[in-house]
Scaffold this active site. Structure first.
Site, PDB file in Angstrom:
ATOM      1  N   ARG A 179      30.173  46.171  40.064  1.00  0.00           N
ATOM      2  CA  ARG A 179      31.183  45.509  39.983  1.00  0.00           C
ATOM      3  C   ARG A 179      30.806  44.360  41.012  1.00  0.00           C
ATOM      4  NH1 ARG A 179      36.423  46.656  38.194  1.00  0.00           N
ATOM      5  NH2 ARG A 179      38.072  45.208  39.208  1.00  0.00           N
ATOM      6  N   LYS A 190      36.191  53.663  34.077  1.00  0.00           N
ATOM      7  CA  LYS A 190      35.007  53.598  34.329  1.00  0.00           C
ATOM      8  C   LYS A 190      34.375  54.971  35.361  1.00  0.00           C
ATOM      9  CE  LYS A 190      35.154  49.153  35.266  1.00  0.00           C
ATOM     10  NZ  LYS A 190      36.363  48.868  34.523  1.00  0.00           N
ATOM     11  N   ILE A 240      49.528  51.314  36.492  1.00  0.00           N
ATOM     12  CA  ILE A 240      48.554  51.079  35.230  1.00  0.00           C
ATOM     13  C   ILE A 240      47.504  50.253  35.897  1.00  0.00           C
ATOM     14  CG2 ILE A 240      48.227  49.897  32.951  1.00  0.00           C
ATOM     15  CD1 ILE A 240      51.056  50.738  31.992  1.00  0.00           C
ATOM     16  N   ASP A 241      46.410  50.871  35.827  1.00  0.00           N
ATOM     17  CA  ASP A 241      45.128  50.149  36.309  1.00  0.00           C
ATOM     18  C   ASP A 241      44.676  49.741  34.920  1.00  0.00           C
ATOM     19  OD1 ASP A 241      42.988  49.026  37.589  1.00  0.00           O
ATOM     20  OD2 ASP A 241      41.964  50.846  37.582  1.00  0.00           O
ATOM     21  N   ASP A 289      53.957  49.577  33.303  1.00  0.00           N
ATOM     22  CA  ASP A 289      53.852  49.542  34.820  1.00  0.00           C
ATOM     23  C   ASP A 289      54.967  50.050  35.602  1.00  0.00           C
ATOM     24  OD1 ASP A 289      51.094  47.486  35.271  1.00  0.00           O
ATOM     25  OD2 ASP A 289      52.113  47.714  33.348  1.00  0.00           O
ATOM     26  N   HIS A 320      36.633  39.749  36.340  1.00  0.00           N
ATOM     27  CA  HIS A 320      36.643  40.467  37.276  1.00  0.00           C
ATOM     28  C   HIS A 320      35.437  40.889  37.985  1.00  0.00           C
ATOM     29  CE1 HIS A 320      41.080  42.305  35.641  1.00  0.00           C
ATOM     30  NE2 HIS A 320      41.060  41.006  36.051  1.00  0.00           N
ATOM     31  N   GLU A 374      51.126  49.278  43.871  1.00  0.00           N
ATOM     32  CA  GLU A 374      50.844  48.076  43.397  1.00  0.00           C
ATOM     33  C   GLU A 374      51.866  47.034  43.078  1.00  0.00           C
ATOM     34  OE1 GLU A 374      47.940  47.354  40.109  1.00  0.00           O
ATOM     35  OE2 GLU A 374      48.083  45.202  40.665  1.00  0.00           O
ATOM     36  N   ASP A 422      42.813  50.282  43.374  1.00  0.00           N
ATOM     37  CA  ASP A 422      41.938  50.044  42.315  1.00  0.00           C
ATOM     38  C   ASP A 422      40.594  51.104  42.392  1.00  0.00           C
ATOM     39  OD1 ASP A 422      43.277  48.485  40.556  1.00  0.00           O
ATOM     40  OD2 ASP A 422      42.558  46.738  41.773  1.00  0.00           O
ATOM     41  N   SER A 456      39.503  49.242  33.872  1.00  0.00           N
ATOM     42  CA  SER A 456      40.089  50.173  34.773  1.00  0.00           C
ATOM     43  C   SER A 456      39.213  51.135  35.248  1.00  0.00           C
ATOM     44  CB  SER A 456      41.427  50.880  33.960  1.00  0.00           C
ATOM     45  OG  SER A 456      40.793  51.903  33.240  1.00  0.00           O
ATOM     46  N   ASP A 461      48.181  53.020  41.461  1.00  0.00           N
ATOM     47  CA  ASP A 461      48.144  51.735  40.426  1.00  0.00           C
ATOM     48  C   ASP A 461      48.735  52.592  39.376  1.00  0.00           C
ATOM     49  OD1 ASP A 461      47.952  49.887  39.154  1.00  0.00           O
ATOM     50  OD2 ASP A 461      45.708  49.360  39.860  1.00  0.00           O
ATOM     51  N   THR A 512      45.727  46.585  33.237  1.00  0.00           N
ATOM     52  CA  THR A 512      47.099  46.152  32.499  1.00  0.00           C
ATOM     53  C   THR A 512      46.549  45.347  31.067  1.00  0.00           C
ATOM     54  OG1 THR A 512      48.660  46.387  34.341  1.00  0.00           O
ATOM     55  CG2 THR A 512      49.370  45.253  32.503  1.00  0.00           C
TER      56      THR A 512
END
Ligand code: AMP
Ligand code: MG
Length: 317
Positions: free
Chosen positions: A247, A233, A118-119, A44, A206, A67, A262, A230, A116, A121
Protein backbone atom coordinates in the site's frame (compact mmCIF):
# COMPACT_ATOMS: atom_id res chain seq x y z
CA UNK A 1 -9.59 -10.40 27.29
CA UNK A 2 -12.12 -13.24 27.02
CA UNK A 3 -15.10 -10.98 27.71
CA UNK A 4 -13.85 -8.33 25.25
CA UNK A 5 -13.43 -10.98 22.58
CA UNK A 6 -16.82 -12.57 23.17
CA UNK A 7 -18.65 -9.25 22.93
CA UNK A 8 -16.60 -8.01 19.95
CA UNK A 9 -17.25 -11.18 17.96
CA UNK A 10 -20.95 -11.19 18.77
CA UNK A 11 -21.23 -7.55 17.63
CA UNK A 12 -19.28 -8.14 14.39
CA UNK A 13 -21.37 -11.25 13.60
CA UNK A 14 -24.61 -9.31 14.03
CA UNK A 15 -23.36 -6.41 11.92
CA UNK A 16 -22.19 -8.83 9.20
CA UNK A 17 -25.67 -10.31 8.92
CA UNK A 18 -27.22 -6.88 8.37
CA UNK A 19 -24.51 -5.88 5.86
CA UNK A 20 -25.17 -9.05 3.86
CA UNK A 21 -28.90 -8.36 3.84
CA UNK A 22 -28.35 -4.78 2.64
CA UNK A 23 -25.81 -5.80 -0.02
CA UNK A 24 -28.17 -8.45 -1.40
CA UNK A 25 -30.84 -5.84 -2.20
CA UNK A 26 -28.75 -2.74 -2.68
CA UNK A 27 -30.18 0.17 -4.65
CA UNK A 28 -28.64 3.54 -5.58
CA UNK A 29 -30.74 5.38 -2.96
CA UNK A 30 -29.05 3.39 -0.17
CA UNK A 31 -25.95 5.59 -0.18
CA UNK A 32 -24.90 9.17 0.51
CA UNK A 33 -21.72 11.03 -0.40
CA UNK A 34 -19.63 12.32 2.49
CA UNK A 35 -17.73 15.62 2.64
CA UNK A 36 -14.54 13.88 1.50
CA UNK A 37 -16.53 12.62 -1.56
CA UNK A 38 -16.43 9.01 -0.33
CA UNK A 39 -19.67 6.98 -0.19
CA UNK A 40 -21.48 5.81 2.94
CA UNK A 41 -24.42 3.41 2.87
CA UNK A 42 -27.39 2.21 4.90
CA UNK A 43 -25.17 -0.73 5.87
CA UNK A 44 -22.27 1.42 7.17
CA UNK A 45 -24.71 3.22 9.47
CA UNK A 46 -26.57 0.08 10.60
CA UNK A 47 -23.31 -1.76 11.26
CA UNK A 48 -21.91 1.12 13.35
CA UNK A 49 -25.23 1.39 15.30
CA UNK A 50 -25.26 -2.34 16.15
CA UNK A 51 -21.61 -2.56 17.14
CA UNK A 52 -21.53 0.65 19.19
CA UNK A 53 -24.74 -0.24 21.04
CA UNK A 54 -23.43 -3.71 21.93
CA UNK A 55 -20.00 -2.47 23.02
CA UNK A 56 -21.43 0.33 25.17
CA UNK A 57 -23.91 -2.02 26.87
CA UNK A 58 -21.04 -4.19 28.07
CA UNK A 59 -18.22 -1.63 28.40
CA UNK A 60 -19.82 1.78 29.02
CA UNK A 61 -16.54 3.34 30.11
CA UNK A 62 -14.55 2.54 26.94
CA UNK A 63 -14.59 5.15 24.16
CA UNK A 64 -15.33 4.07 20.60
CA UNK A 65 -13.61 5.82 17.70
CA UNK A 66 -15.79 4.95 14.71
CA UNK A 67 -15.48 6.08 11.11
CA UNK A 68 -19.08 7.30 10.76
CA UNK A 69 -21.34 9.75 12.60
CA UNK A 70 -25.06 10.50 12.37
CA UNK A 71 -24.81 14.20 11.45
CA UNK A 72 -26.00 13.79 7.86
CA UNK A 73 -28.77 11.38 8.92
CA UNK A 74 -30.17 13.99 11.29
CA UNK A 75 -30.90 16.23 8.29
CA UNK A 76 -34.41 15.95 6.90
CA UNK A 77 -33.19 15.59 3.29
CA UNK A 78 -31.70 12.22 4.24
CA UNK A 79 -34.82 10.82 5.92
CA UNK A 80 -35.15 8.15 3.21
CA UNK A 81 -31.79 6.66 4.20
CA UNK A 82 -32.78 6.73 7.88
CA UNK A 83 -36.07 4.98 7.02
CA UNK A 84 -34.17 2.32 5.15
CA UNK A 85 -31.87 1.73 8.15
CA UNK A 86 -35.00 1.25 10.29
CA UNK A 87 -36.15 -1.53 7.96
CA UNK A 88 -32.95 -3.43 8.65
CA UNK A 89 -33.07 -2.76 12.41
CA UNK A 90 -36.62 -3.74 13.32
CA UNK A 91 -37.69 -2.54 16.76
CA UNK A 92 -35.17 0.32 16.87
CA UNK A 93 -36.48 3.90 17.18
CA UNK A 94 -34.97 6.69 15.09
CA UNK A 95 -33.33 8.20 18.15
CA UNK A 96 -31.87 4.86 19.16
CA UNK A 97 -30.31 4.50 15.71
CA UNK A 98 -28.90 8.03 15.56
CA UNK A 99 -27.63 7.99 19.15
CA UNK A 100 -26.07 4.54 18.76
CA UNK A 101 -24.16 5.66 15.64
CA UNK A 102 -22.91 8.69 17.57
CA UNK A 103 -21.60 6.47 20.38
CA UNK A 104 -18.74 6.07 17.92
CA UNK A 105 -17.71 9.72 18.35
CA UNK A 106 -15.24 8.89 21.11
CA UNK A 107 -11.62 9.96 21.27
CA UNK A 108 -8.46 7.87 21.26
CA UNK A 109 -7.11 7.43 24.81
CA UNK A 110 -5.21 4.82 26.82
CA UNK A 111 -7.90 2.18 26.12
CA UNK A 112 -10.38 2.52 23.26
CA UNK A 113 -12.13 0.67 20.46
CA UNK A 114 -11.72 1.69 16.85
CA UNK A 115 -14.34 0.67 14.33
CA UNK A 116 -14.73 0.72 10.58
CA UNK A 117 -18.34 -0.48 10.23
CA UNK A 118 -17.74 -1.17 6.53
CA UNK A 119 -14.17 -0.99 5.34
CA UNK A 120 -14.09 -0.95 1.54
CA UNK A 121 -17.47 0.72 0.99
CA UNK A 122 -16.61 1.03 -2.71
CA UNK A 123 -16.17 -2.73 -2.87
CA UNK A 124 -19.43 -3.21 -0.98
CA UNK A 125 -21.22 -1.07 -3.59
CA UNK A 126 -19.69 -3.17 -6.41
CA UNK A 127 -20.95 -6.27 -4.54
CA UNK A 128 -17.31 -7.23 -4.03
CA UNK A 129 -15.22 -7.61 -0.89
CA UNK A 130 -15.57 -5.52 2.27
CA UNK A 131 -14.85 -6.00 5.95
CA UNK A 132 -16.32 -5.05 9.29
CA UNK A 133 -13.24 -4.07 11.27
CA UNK A 134 -13.07 -3.70 15.05
CA UNK A 135 -10.00 -3.36 17.25
CA UNK A 136 -9.27 -2.64 20.90
CA UNK A 137 -6.21 -0.47 21.46
CA UNK A 138 -4.35 -0.28 24.75
CA UNK A 139 -1.51 2.16 25.33
CA UNK A 140 -1.24 2.84 21.61
CA UNK A 141 -1.21 -0.79 20.44
CA UNK A 142 -3.91 -3.07 19.07
CA UNK A 143 -4.52 -5.84 21.63
CA UNK A 144 -7.64 -7.37 20.03
CA UNK A 145 -8.70 -7.35 16.41
CA UNK A 146 -11.75 -8.77 14.63
CA UNK A 147 -12.53 -8.76 10.91
CA UNK A 148 -15.88 -9.86 9.57
CA UNK A 149 -15.46 -10.71 5.87
CA UNK A 150 -18.88 -11.79 4.56
CA UNK A 151 -17.76 -12.12 0.91
CA UNK A 152 -14.56 -14.04 1.64
CA UNK A 153 -15.44 -17.75 1.45
CA UNK A 154 -14.37 -19.61 4.58
CA UNK A 155 -13.38 -22.58 2.45
CA UNK A 156 -13.07 -23.24 -1.30
CA UNK A 157 -16.44 -23.70 -2.94
CA UNK A 158 -18.36 -22.59 0.16
CA UNK A 159 -20.53 -19.48 0.26
CA UNK A 160 -20.20 -18.99 4.03
CA UNK A 161 -18.14 -15.88 4.86
CA UNK A 162 -15.15 -15.62 7.17
CA UNK A 163 -14.50 -14.19 10.60
CA UNK A 164 -10.90 -13.64 11.71
CA UNK A 165 -9.70 -12.50 15.10
CA UNK A 166 -6.57 -12.14 17.17
CA UNK A 167 -5.55 -11.30 20.69
CA UNK A 168 -2.08 -9.94 21.28
CA UNK A 169 0.25 -12.75 22.31
CA UNK A 170 -2.36 -15.49 21.71
CA UNK A 171 -2.36 -16.02 17.93
CA UNK A 172 -4.84 -15.49 15.10
CA UNK A 173 -7.94 -17.56 14.53
CA UNK A 174 -10.60 -17.99 11.89
CA UNK A 175 -14.08 -19.42 11.78
CA UNK A 176 -17.01 -19.37 9.40
CA UNK A 177 -19.39 -16.45 9.99
CA UNK A 178 -22.38 -17.75 11.90
CA UNK A 179 -20.66 -20.91 13.14
CA UNK A 180 -18.46 -21.89 16.08
CA UNK A 181 -15.49 -24.04 15.10
CA UNK A 182 -12.42 -21.79 15.16
CA UNK A 183 -8.93 -22.78 14.15
CA UNK A 184 -5.58 -21.05 14.30
CA UNK A 185 -4.04 -19.55 11.16
CA UNK A 186 -0.42 -19.01 10.16
CA UNK A 187 1.13 -17.01 7.35
CA UNK A 188 2.67 -18.68 4.30
CA UNK A 189 6.23 -19.96 4.50
CA UNK A 190 7.16 -18.82 0.98
CA UNK A 191 10.57 -17.19 0.56
CA UNK A 192 11.88 -14.66 -2.01
CA UNK A 193 12.73 -17.45 -4.50
CA UNK A 194 9.19 -18.95 -4.36
CA UNK A 195 5.93 -17.78 -5.96
CA UNK A 196 4.95 -14.48 -4.37
CA UNK A 197 1.34 -13.35 -4.31
CA UNK A 198 1.06 -9.57 -3.91
CA UNK A 199 -2.12 -8.04 -2.53
CA UNK A 200 -3.18 -4.58 -3.65
CA UNK A 201 -6.27 -2.36 -3.47
CA UNK A 202 -8.82 -2.54 -6.26
CA UNK A 203 -9.29 1.25 -6.16
CA UNK A 204 -6.45 2.88 -8.11
CA UNK A 205 -6.64 6.07 -6.02
CA UNK A 206 -5.83 4.31 -2.73
CA UNK A 207 -2.23 3.41 -3.52
CA UNK A 208 0.47 3.59 -6.20
CA UNK A 209 -0.23 0.71 -8.57
CA UNK A 210 2.53 1.86 -10.88
CA UNK A 211 5.34 1.75 -8.28
CA UNK A 212 3.87 -1.46 -6.85
CA UNK A 213 3.99 -3.01 -10.34
CA UNK A 214 7.62 -1.96 -10.71
CA UNK A 215 8.50 -3.59 -7.42
CA UNK A 216 6.69 -6.79 -8.36
CA UNK A 217 8.49 -6.96 -11.70
CA UNK A 218 11.70 -7.58 -9.76
CA UNK A 219 10.35 -11.07 -9.02
CA UNK A 220 9.61 -11.79 -12.69
CA UNK A 221 7.05 -14.49 -13.38
CA UNK A 222 7.02 -15.57 -9.75
CA UNK A 223 5.07 -12.41 -8.86
CA UNK A 224 1.28 -12.54 -8.97
CA UNK A 225 -0.97 -9.57 -8.26
CA UNK A 226 -4.21 -10.19 -6.39
CA UNK A 227 -6.61 -7.29 -5.84
CA UNK A 228 -9.14 -7.08 -3.03
CA UNK A 229 -10.96 -4.21 -1.37
CA UNK A 230 -10.61 -3.53 2.35
CA UNK A 231 -8.82 -5.30 5.20
CA UNK A 232 -9.81 -8.59 3.58
CA UNK A 233 -6.21 -8.29 2.28
CA UNK A 234 -4.87 -8.75 5.82
CA UNK A 235 -7.17 -11.76 6.34
CA UNK A 236 -5.99 -13.38 3.10
CA UNK A 237 -2.33 -12.87 4.02
CA UNK A 238 -2.88 -14.18 7.58
CA UNK A 239 -4.36 -17.41 6.23
CA UNK A 240 -1.39 -18.00 3.90
CA UNK A 241 -3.09 -17.19 0.60
CA UNK A 242 -0.66 -14.34 -0.18
CA UNK A 243 2.81 -13.30 0.90
CA UNK A 244 2.88 -9.50 0.54
CA UNK A 245 0.39 -6.62 0.79
CA UNK A 246 1.64 -3.36 -0.72
CA UNK A 247 0.00 0.00 0.00
CA UNK A 248 2.39 2.64 -1.29
CA UNK A 249 1.09 6.22 -1.15
CA UNK A 250 -0.71 7.57 -4.20
CA UNK A 251 1.58 10.37 -5.47
CA UNK A 252 -1.50 12.37 -6.48
CA UNK A 253 -2.59 12.55 -2.80
CA UNK A 254 0.55 13.50 -0.89
CA UNK A 255 -1.35 14.72 2.17
CA UNK A 256 -3.39 11.56 2.71
CA UNK A 257 -2.67 9.76 5.98
CA UNK A 258 -3.94 6.27 6.79
CA UNK A 259 -6.72 6.01 9.39
CA UNK A 260 -6.29 3.80 12.46
CA UNK A 261 -9.59 1.93 11.83
CA UNK A 262 -8.34 0.91 8.37
CA UNK A 263 -5.38 -1.01 9.84
CA UNK A 264 -5.55 -1.76 13.59
CA UNK A 265 -7.52 -5.04 13.40
CA UNK A 266 -5.84 -6.33 10.23
CA UNK A 267 -2.32 -5.52 11.41
CA UNK A 268 -2.76 -7.45 14.67
CA UNK A 269 -4.28 -10.43 12.84
CA UNK A 270 -1.30 -10.64 10.47
CA UNK A 271 1.27 -10.16 13.25
CA UNK A 272 -0.34 -12.83 15.42
CA UNK A 273 -0.35 -15.19 12.43
CA UNK A 274 3.44 -14.76 12.22
CA UNK A 275 3.64 -11.93 9.68
CA UNK A 276 5.15 -8.46 9.79
CA UNK A 277 3.56 -5.02 9.34
CA UNK A 278 5.52 -1.77 8.89
CA UNK A 279 5.35 1.38 6.85
CA UNK A 280 7.24 1.63 3.54
CA UNK A 281 10.45 2.56 5.38
CA UNK A 282 10.31 -0.48 7.65
CA UNK A 283 9.06 1.54 10.63
CA UNK A 284 6.46 -0.04 12.95
CA UNK A 285 2.97 1.48 12.77
CA UNK A 286 2.37 4.02 15.52
CA UNK A 287 -1.22 3.95 16.69
CA UNK A 288 -0.69 6.54 19.44
CA UNK A 289 -1.12 9.76 17.42
CA UNK A 290 -4.89 10.08 17.33
CA UNK A 291 -7.14 8.94 14.50
CA UNK A 292 -4.47 8.91 11.79
CA UNK A 293 -1.15 7.15 11.36
CA UNK A 294 0.62 10.49 11.00
CA UNK A 295 4.05 9.06 11.84
CA UNK A 296 3.92 6.50 9.01
CA UNK A 297 3.87 6.59 5.21
CA UNK A 298 2.60 3.72 3.10
CA UNK A 299 2.36 0.15 4.29
CA UNK A 300 4.26 -3.06 3.71
CA UNK A 301 2.72 -6.22 5.12
CA UNK A 302 4.40 -9.57 4.60
CA UNK A 303 4.65 -13.13 5.86
CA UNK A 304 7.91 -12.03 7.55
CA UNK A 305 10.21 -13.94 5.17
CA UNK A 306 9.78 -11.34 2.42
CA UNK A 307 9.91 -8.24 4.57
CA UNK A 308 13.53 -7.22 4.49
CA UNK A 309 13.77 -7.87 0.75
CA UNK A 310 10.73 -5.71 -0.05
CA UNK A 311 11.88 -2.83 2.15
CA UNK A 312 15.36 -2.98 0.58
CA UNK A 313 13.94 -2.95 -2.96
CA UNK A 314 11.62 -0.06 -2.11
CA UNK A 315 14.28 2.09 -0.61
CA UNK A 316 16.47 1.53 -3.64
CA UNK A 317 13.73 2.57 -6.11
P1 AMP B 1 -8.83 -0.44 0.14
O1 AMP B 1 -10.09 -1.14 -0.19
O2 AMP B 1 -7.77 -1.30 0.72
O3 AMP B 1 -8.34 0.43 -0.96
O4 AMP B 1 -9.13 0.48 1.38
C1 AMP B 1 -10.27 1.25 1.54
C2 AMP B 1 -9.88 2.41 2.41
O5 AMP B 1 -8.99 3.25 1.71
C3 AMP B 1 -11.03 3.30 2.78
O6 AMP B 1 -11.54 2.91 4.02
C4 AMP B 1 -10.41 4.69 2.88
O7 AMP B 1 -10.33 5.10 4.22
C5 AMP B 1 -8.99 4.49 2.36
N1 AMP B 1 -8.51 5.53 1.42
C6 AMP B 1 -9.18 6.52 0.82
N2 AMP B 1 -8.35 7.31 0.08
C7 AMP B 1 -7.11 6.80 0.24
C8 AMP B 1 -5.80 7.16 -0.24
N3 AMP B 1 -5.61 8.21 -1.04
N4 AMP B 1 -4.75 6.41 0.15
C9 AMP B 1 -4.92 5.34 0.95
N5 AMP B 1 -6.12 4.95 1.44
C10 AMP B 1 -7.20 5.67 1.10
MG1 MG C 1 -12.18 1.98 5.69
Amino acid sequence: MKKYLEVALQAVEQAAQVCQAVQAQLVAEDSLTKKDRSPVTVADFASQAIICKTLKEHFPEIDIVGEEDAQSLRQSENSEVLNKIKQFLPGWSEDEILDSIDLGNGEPGSLFWTLDPIDGTKGFLRKDQYAIALALLKDGEPVLGALGCPKLPFAKGKSQGTLMYAIKGQGSFTKPLGADQAHQVHVSGNEPHDVIRFLESVEAAHSDHSLQGKLMSHFGERAQSVRFDSQVKYAVLARAEAEVYLRLPNPAKPDYREKIWDHAAGALIVQEAGGKVTDMFGKPLQFNHGKKLIANRGLVVTNGKLHQKIIELLNRS
